[in-house]
Design a protein around this motif. Structure first.
Motif, PDB file in Angstrom:
ATOM      1  N   HIS A 187      -1.166  10.550   4.075  1.00 27.19           N
ATOM      2  CA  HIS A 187      -2.551  10.923   4.365  1.00 27.19           C
ATOM      3  C   HIS A 187      -2.989  10.219   5.641  1.00 27.19           C
ATOM      4  O   HIS A 187      -2.276   9.364   6.170  1.00 27.19           O
ATOM      5  N   HIS A 206      -5.349   8.002   6.717  1.00 22.96           N
ATOM      6  CA  HIS A 206      -6.127   6.785   6.930  1.00 22.96           C
ATOM      7  C   HIS A 206      -5.434   5.948   7.995  1.00 22.96           C
ATOM      8  O   HIS A 206      -4.225   6.050   8.205  1.00 22.96           O
ATOM      9  N   ASP A 253      -4.437   3.071   8.326  1.00 22.24           N
ATOM     10  CA  ASP A 253      -3.321   2.177   8.013  1.00 22.24           C
ATOM     11  C   ASP A 253      -2.037   2.959   7.686  1.00 22.24           C
ATOM     12  O   ASP A 253      -1.018   2.348   7.360  1.00 22.24           O
ATOM     13  N   HIS A 254      -2.081   4.278   7.797  1.00 21.92           N
ATOM     14  CA  HIS A 254      -0.907   5.093   7.429  1.00 21.92           C
ATOM     15  C   HIS A 254      -0.326   5.917   8.574  1.00 21.92           C
ATOM     16  O   HIS A 254       0.888   5.922   8.770  1.00 21.92           O
ATOM     17  N   HIS A 274      -8.124  10.623  -3.211  1.00 20.88           N
ATOM     18  CA  HIS A 274      -8.324   9.496  -2.280  1.00 20.88           C
ATOM     19  C   HIS A 274      -8.719  10.055  -0.914  1.00 20.88           C
ATOM     20  O   HIS A 274      -9.658   9.569  -0.280  1.00 20.88           O
ATOM     21  N   ASP A 326      -1.449   6.206  -1.403  1.00 18.56           N
ATOM     22  CA  ASP A 326      -2.593   5.461  -1.936  1.00 18.56           C
ATOM     23  C   ASP A 326      -3.156   6.128  -3.193  1.00 18.56           C
ATOM     24  O   ASP A 326      -4.197   5.708  -3.693  1.00 18.56           O
TER      25      ASP A 326
HETATM   26 ZN   LIG Z   1      -5.777   5.494   2.236  1.00 19.56          ZN
END
Ligand SMILES: [Zn+2]
Length: 305
Positions: A83, A85, A87-88, A154, A173
């Protein structure tokens, strides 16, 4: 009695090292620890020789350098993103530039629709996958074959990636061992999240590797606990409404006793996600459109008589 979530927080690793963690599976953890990332983003490498990278991680050059240096002599053929976000997915651009591998994901963040300012700062609006992946799609290369499992909640574009032959599910996540997942509207959606938990219960994966924290070895026990936890939270919100707490701030103060103050905002958005779900089910009403500042009340309890 509160639901007992069987958290899993023991993780052994060295930052910056691509380490074997299971047959045909390696992981390197980025140095971006925090209240939403635990020790940091775990970037997975599947296969040997011809490999897939799952969740390249944050825009952190030392992380990308360590990953690519560790993979010298091997070929990255696929970059999979659970996904969007921050941090990904942001490091996907650098890994793609260095390797030429295409990126695979469900689609851009929030379907490309920007939410209100300040709410979606965690989204990577720059990422657009080369290959749009749908639920049930097969992705193969090297000696491995993934099955994509769309698990919105999420985020609306969240995917888990299964390796059916190994019983592994990379759960991103959606299901993590160290913590519950943040469900933050507008892109986070509680009804979708609960349906995506049910979806995993219908599968036969035997171990989950989330992007943050260690493996989950008894995944269904874990998923059931998360479902029970959210039902308990929902019951707590209804109880708040019945006893005069009609604003989210007041509900967070009552329901999240002892919570780290840096997480109050996330808790408020989680309560908002429940309230939006309750409104859609006709159980709760709000004075204005549901936001962190609206007033809420019970409309009815249970099915209409
Ligand atoms: Zn996330």
């Amino acid at each position: 009695m509160p639901v007992d979530i069987p958290y899993r927080r023991d993780i052994v690793f060295d930052y910056g090292r691509l380490e074997p963690i299971a047959p045909g599976l390696r992981r390197i953890v980025a140095r971006n620890p925090g209240p939403f990332t635990y020790k940091g983003t775990g970037t997975y490498v599947v296969g040997e020789g011809e490999v897939a990278v799952i969740d390249p991680g944050p825009d952190l050059p030392e992380h990308v350098d360590a990953l690519l240096t560790s993979l010298a002599g091997e070929t990255v053929t696929h970059i999979l993103v659970t996904h969007t976000h921050r941090d990904h997915s942001p490091a996907a651009a650098a890994v793609k530039a260095a390797t030429g591998a295409p990126t695979f994901g469900f689609g851009p963040h929030a379907g490309g629709r920007r939410g209100e300012a300040g709410v979606e700062e965690g989204g990577d609006w720059d990422f657009a996958p080369d290959v749009m992946v749908h639920d049930g799609d097969s992705i193969s290369g090297g000696k491995w074959r993934f099955e994509a499992v769309h698990t919105p909640g999420h985020t609306s574009n969240h995917l888990c990636f299964a390796l059916p032959d190994a019983g592994i599910l990379f759960s991103g996540d959606h299901v993590m061992g160290w913590s519950t997942s943040v469900i933050a509207p507008p892109d986070g959606n509680m009804a979708d999240y609960m349906a995506s938990l049910d979806k995993l219960l219908s599968r036969s994966d035997t171990v989950y590797w989330p992007t943050h924290g260690p493996a989950i070895e008894e995944p269904k026990r874990h998923v059931r606990a998360f479902i029970a936890h959210r039902r308990e939270r929902e019951a707590g919100i209804i109880e708040c409404l019945k006893t005069g707490a009609e604003r989210i701030d007041a509900m967070v103060a009552r329901l999240y006793v002892g919570l780290d103050p840096s997480l109050h905002r996330a808790a408020g958005r989680s309560v908002l996600a429940h309230l939006i779900d309750l409104i859609e089910r006709g159980i709760v009403a709000s004075d204005v459109a549901p936001t962190l500042d609206a007033h809420y009340r019970i409309r009815r309890l249970g099915p209409p008589a």
